[in-house]
Design a protein around this motif. Sequence first.
Motif, PDB file in Angstrom:
ATOM      1  N   SER A   4       0.800  -1.243   0.030  1.00 49.21           N
ATOM      2  CA  SER A   4       0.019  -0.090   0.187  1.00 49.21           C
ATOM      3  C   SER A   4       0.879   1.307   0.047  1.00 49.21           C
ATOM      4  CB  SER A   4      -0.872   0.044   1.225  1.00 49.21           C
ATOM      5  OG  SER A   4      -1.603  -1.162   1.345  1.00 49.21           O
ATOM      6  N   LEU A   5       0.063   2.337   0.092  1.00 47.69           N
ATOM      7  CA  LEU A   5       1.239   3.599  -0.164  1.00 47.69           C
ATOM      8  C   LEU A   5       0.517   4.473   0.986  1.00 47.69           C
ATOM      9  CD1 LEU A   5       2.619   5.085  -2.110  1.00 47.69           C
ATOM     10  CD2 LEU A   5       1.028   6.297  -2.991  1.00 47.69           C
ATOM     11  N   SER A   6       1.558   5.207   1.384  1.00 48.00           N
ATOM     12  CA  SER A   6       0.920   6.432   2.160  1.00 48.00           C
ATOM     13  C   SER A   6       0.605   7.516   1.414  1.00 48.00           C
ATOM     14  CB  SER A   6       2.071   6.677   3.326  1.00 48.00           C
ATOM     15  OG  SER A   6       1.907   7.606   4.088  1.00 48.00           O
ATOM     16  N   ALA A   7      -0.382   8.424   2.267  1.00 45.53           N
ATOM     17  CA  ALA A   7      -0.676   9.669   1.591  1.00 45.53           C
ATOM     18  C   ALA A   7       0.391  10.580   1.510  1.00 45.53           C
ATOM     19  CB  ALA A   7      -2.017   9.907   2.125  1.00 45.53           C
ATOM     20  N   ALA A   8       1.243  10.266   2.688  1.00 41.80           N
ATOM     21  CA  ALA A   8       2.418  11.074   2.786  1.00 41.80           C
ATOM     22  C   ALA A   8       3.165  11.543   1.488  1.00 41.80           C
ATOM     23  CB  ALA A   8       3.335  10.822   3.792  1.00 41.80           C
ATOM     24  N   LEU A  13      -2.390  15.615  -3.455  1.00 46.89           N
ATOM     25  CA  LEU A  13      -3.431  14.712  -4.177  1.00 46.89           C
ATOM     26  C   LEU A  13      -4.669  14.623  -3.402  1.00 46.89           C
ATOM     27  CD1 LEU A  13      -1.756  11.762  -6.283  1.00 46.89           C
ATOM     28  CD2 LEU A  13      -2.527  13.845  -6.983  1.00 46.89           C
ATOM     29  N   GLU A  14      -5.621  14.604  -4.241  1.00 46.51           N
ATOM     30  CA  GLU A  14      -7.034  14.190  -3.797  1.00 46.51           C
ATOM     31  C   GLU A  14      -7.264  12.835  -3.386  1.00 46.51           C
ATOM     32  OE1 GLU A  14      -9.927  16.033  -2.810  1.00 46.51           O
ATOM     33  OE2 GLU A  14      -8.820  17.918  -3.047  1.00 46.51           O
ATOM     34  N   LEU A  15      -7.967  12.308  -2.353  1.00 40.51           N
ATOM     35  CA  LEU A  15      -8.024  10.886  -2.146  1.00 40.51           C
ATOM     36  C   LEU A  15      -8.295  10.082  -3.391  1.00 40.51           C
ATOM     37  CD1 LEU A  15     -10.068  10.324   1.015  1.00 40.51           C
ATOM     38  CD2 LEU A  15      -7.568   9.782   0.944  1.00 40.51           C
ATOM     39  N   GLU A  16      -9.256  10.311  -4.066  1.00 41.27           N
ATOM     40  CA  GLU A  16      -9.795   9.460  -5.288  1.00 41.27           C
ATOM     41  C   GLU A  16      -8.581   9.375  -6.253  1.00 41.27           C
ATOM     42  OE1 GLU A  16     -11.349  12.107  -3.813  1.00 41.27           O
ATOM     43  OE2 GLU A  16     -13.297  11.338  -3.519  1.00 41.27           O
ATOM     44  N   ALA A  17      -8.033  10.593  -6.451  1.00 36.84           N
ATOM     45  CA  ALA A  17      -6.589  10.520  -7.505  1.00 36.84           C
ATOM     46  C   ALA A  17      -5.491   9.499  -6.944  1.00 36.84           C
ATOM     47  CB  ALA A  17      -6.283  11.915  -7.665  1.00 36.84           C
ATOM     48  N   LEU A  18      -5.478   9.703  -5.623  1.00 38.60           N
ATOM     49  CA  LEU A  18      -4.403   8.684  -5.018  1.00 38.60           C
ATOM     50  C   LEU A  18      -4.795   7.344  -5.137  1.00 38.60           C
ATOM     51  CD1 LEU A  18      -1.526   9.189  -3.605  1.00 38.60           C
ATOM     52  CD2 LEU A  18      -2.931   9.105  -1.350  1.00 38.60           C
ATOM     53  N   ASP A  19      -6.086   7.016  -4.946  1.00 41.03           N
ATOM     54  CA  ASP A  19      -6.480   5.593  -5.203  1.00 41.03           C
ATOM     55  C   ASP A  19      -6.338   5.224  -6.681  1.00 41.03           C
ATOM     56  OD1 ASP A  19      -7.905   3.425  -3.848  1.00 41.03           O
ATOM     57  OD2 ASP A  19      -9.427   3.955  -5.269  1.00 41.03           O
ATOM     58  N   ALA A  20      -6.606   6.209  -7.636  1.00 44.37           N
ATOM     59  CA  ALA A  20      -6.531   5.738  -8.765  1.00 44.37           C
ATOM     60  C   ALA A  20      -5.177   5.432  -9.347  1.00 44.37           C
ATOM     61  CB  ALA A  20      -7.094   6.991  -9.688  1.00 44.37           C
ATOM     62  N   ALA A  21      -4.339   6.194  -8.842  1.00 43.23           N
ATOM     63  CA  ALA A  21      -2.727   6.129  -9.131  1.00 43.23           C
ATOM     64  C   ALA A  21      -2.148   4.811  -8.464  1.00 43.23           C
ATOM     65  CB  ALA A  21      -1.801   7.366  -8.597  1.00 43.23           C
ATOM     66  N   CYS A  22      -2.668   4.375  -7.220  1.00 41.03           N
ATOM     67  CA  CYS A  22      -2.501   3.092  -6.583  1.00 41.03           C
ATOM     68  C   CYS A  22      -2.990   1.979  -7.367  1.00 41.03           C
ATOM     69  CB  CYS A  22      -3.042   3.174  -5.176  1.00 41.03           C
ATOM     70  SG  CYS A  22      -2.141   4.039  -3.865  1.00 41.03           S
ATOM     71  N   ARG A  23      -4.026   2.045  -7.718  1.00 40.55           N
ATOM     72  CA  ARG A  23      -4.583   0.964  -8.684  1.00 40.55           C
ATOM     73  C   ARG A  23      -3.657   0.886  -9.909  1.00 40.55           C
ATOM     74  NH1 ARG A  23      -9.951  -0.794  -6.999  1.00 40.55           N
ATOM     75  NH2 ARG A  23     -10.797   0.829  -5.635  1.00 40.55           N
ATOM     76  N   ALA A  24      -3.405   1.731 -10.503  1.00 38.38           N
ATOM     77  CA  ALA A  24      -2.363   1.656 -11.810  1.00 38.38           C
ATOM     78  C   ALA A  24      -1.164   1.057 -11.610  1.00 38.38           C
ATOM     79  CB  ALA A  24      -2.329   3.172 -12.346  1.00 38.38           C
ATOM     80  N   ARG A  25      -0.706   1.201 -10.304  1.00 44.26           N
ATOM     81  CA  ARG A  25       0.742   0.743  -9.865  1.00 44.26           C
ATOM     82  C   ARG A  25       0.477  -0.676  -9.167  1.00 44.26           C
ATOM     83  NH1 ARG A  25       5.711   2.056 -11.030  1.00 44.26           N
ATOM     84  NH2 ARG A  25       5.752   3.974 -11.965  1.00 44.26           N
ATOM     85  N   GLY A  26      -0.825  -1.130  -9.254  1.00 40.55           N
ATOM     86  CA  GLY A  26      -1.060  -2.595  -8.535  1.00 40.55           C
ATOM     87  C   GLY A  26      -0.874  -2.525  -6.890  1.00 40.55           C
ATOM     88  N   LEU A  27      -1.194  -1.461  -6.279  1.00 36.88           N
ATOM     89  CA  LEU A  27      -1.045  -1.278  -4.873  1.00 36.88           C
ATOM     90  C   LEU A  27      -2.400  -1.431  -4.308  1.00 36.88           C
ATOM     91  CD1 LEU A  27       1.469   2.002  -4.830  1.00 36.88           C
ATOM     92  CD2 LEU A  27       1.980  -0.594  -4.677  1.00 36.88           C
ATOM     93  N   GLY A  29      -3.802  -0.298  -1.566  1.00 34.61           N
ATOM     94  CA  GLY A  29      -4.526   0.569  -0.808  1.00 34.61           C
ATOM     95  C   GLY A  29      -3.797   1.656  -0.395  1.00 34.61           C
ATOM     96  N   ILE A  30      -4.414   2.529   0.533  1.00 39.82           N
ATOM     97  CA  ILE A  30      -3.682   3.800   1.166  1.00 39.82           C
ATOM     98  C   ILE A  30      -3.640   3.864   2.663  1.00 39.82           C
ATOM     99  CG2 ILE A  30      -4.064   6.221   1.229  1.00 39.82           C
ATOM    100  CD1 ILE A  30      -5.612   6.083  -1.420  1.00 39.82           C
TER     101      ILE A  30
END
Lengths: 310, 77
Positions: A4-8, A13-27, A29-30
């Motif tokens: 997973s990725l820390s919002a730090a 980034l807005e939560l939704e954008a961060l979540d989308a970036a994580c999905r694209a990277r195969g992570l 969650g947040i």
Amino acid sequence: MKLSLSAAAAPGLELEALDAACRARGLDGIELVVAPAGDGPTLAARVRASRVRVVALRAERLDDSTAGSLAHLSGELGVPASAPLDEVTRGSLPKLVRVFADAGGTLLAGFGTDLEQVIAATAALERAGVPPSVGLAWDLRPSSEDLSSSGAVLLAARRHLRLVRLYGGGPEQHQQDGRGIGPLLVDLAISGYGGPIVLTPSAPAELPRWLAWLASRKSAGCGSAHPSGEHEVDVRDVEPKDRLGTILGAFRALPLGATLRITLDHDPSCMYYALEESEPAGTFSFRKIGDGPEVWGAEVTRRAPGAAAS
Amino acid sequence: MSTIELDIRIVPPREKHPAIFRTFDALGEGEAFTLINDHDPFPLRRQFEATRPGQFQWTYVEVGPVVWRVLIAKSAA
């Protein structure tokens, strides 16, 4: 293991954008970073409305006035909240146990790779009767910590370990010395650890690279292969997942009889096996050059099909 | 059902393959682990075939495009 990725890593980034970036990277969650004076109920409502996959919370400060709100957020979202061990032990452990238990939340004290510290923390938990509302998180800093004792630290912490936070990884991985992460991950895996591993930047100066890394699944922000001469390729700055494609591309562009010199930061044997799998038999010969520990090389010569390999 | 998971994405390049083989070698016969990676680890399968012939089973659990999961089991003798 849930990576997973820390919002730090992307404070803007807005939560939704961060979540989308994580999905694209195969992570998976947040980790949400919670400000001491943050509005817990509003944040909880936002998370629920956005369906963002939050796996953990992080608070860098913890005191009597903020513990209650963090406990409620943890309970509301059903995810653990971590805070540095010093912040947890400064207050009263029995009180924190009660506050988090009442809210249905979980507090994880984040320890460093220090055996004495971990033994003290586990002893404190055991004196408190191993309450389910409190556990341990490992704040792992491979670039500044000695990981040689990590096996013993894991053994001591294992029963209470619910979160691993890795300062580094992501775009920092290829330039970190990182010696010791491999063996540590193996020990974690074999111990059956299946919880989250949260990636977070090692220093504020690294933030631009994390943003670039999140913005693109390709190698932006992570360097790219540079041909260092005719038929030479250096993939040390290429993301691991893109290295094989880079080398195969360079090999297939070779004229017959020419030799490609490859520079890597790991044993090139896997490239031999990759060529063997993807190229017709007898169309290349492979020679390993050097044996690390920092830099390895290989020479691959393109042969005509049917020509005797040398 | 294996509970051992090794996410190799966070291991630096030079430690990736040693970490995978250490995990495999630590398994008992009939045990397995799930390898998680950000690209198809097919060269690794070749390397297993070359260095540990007949000692493993390789089962893709997830095949990209972002994440690959392979269940690697140690064969019972």
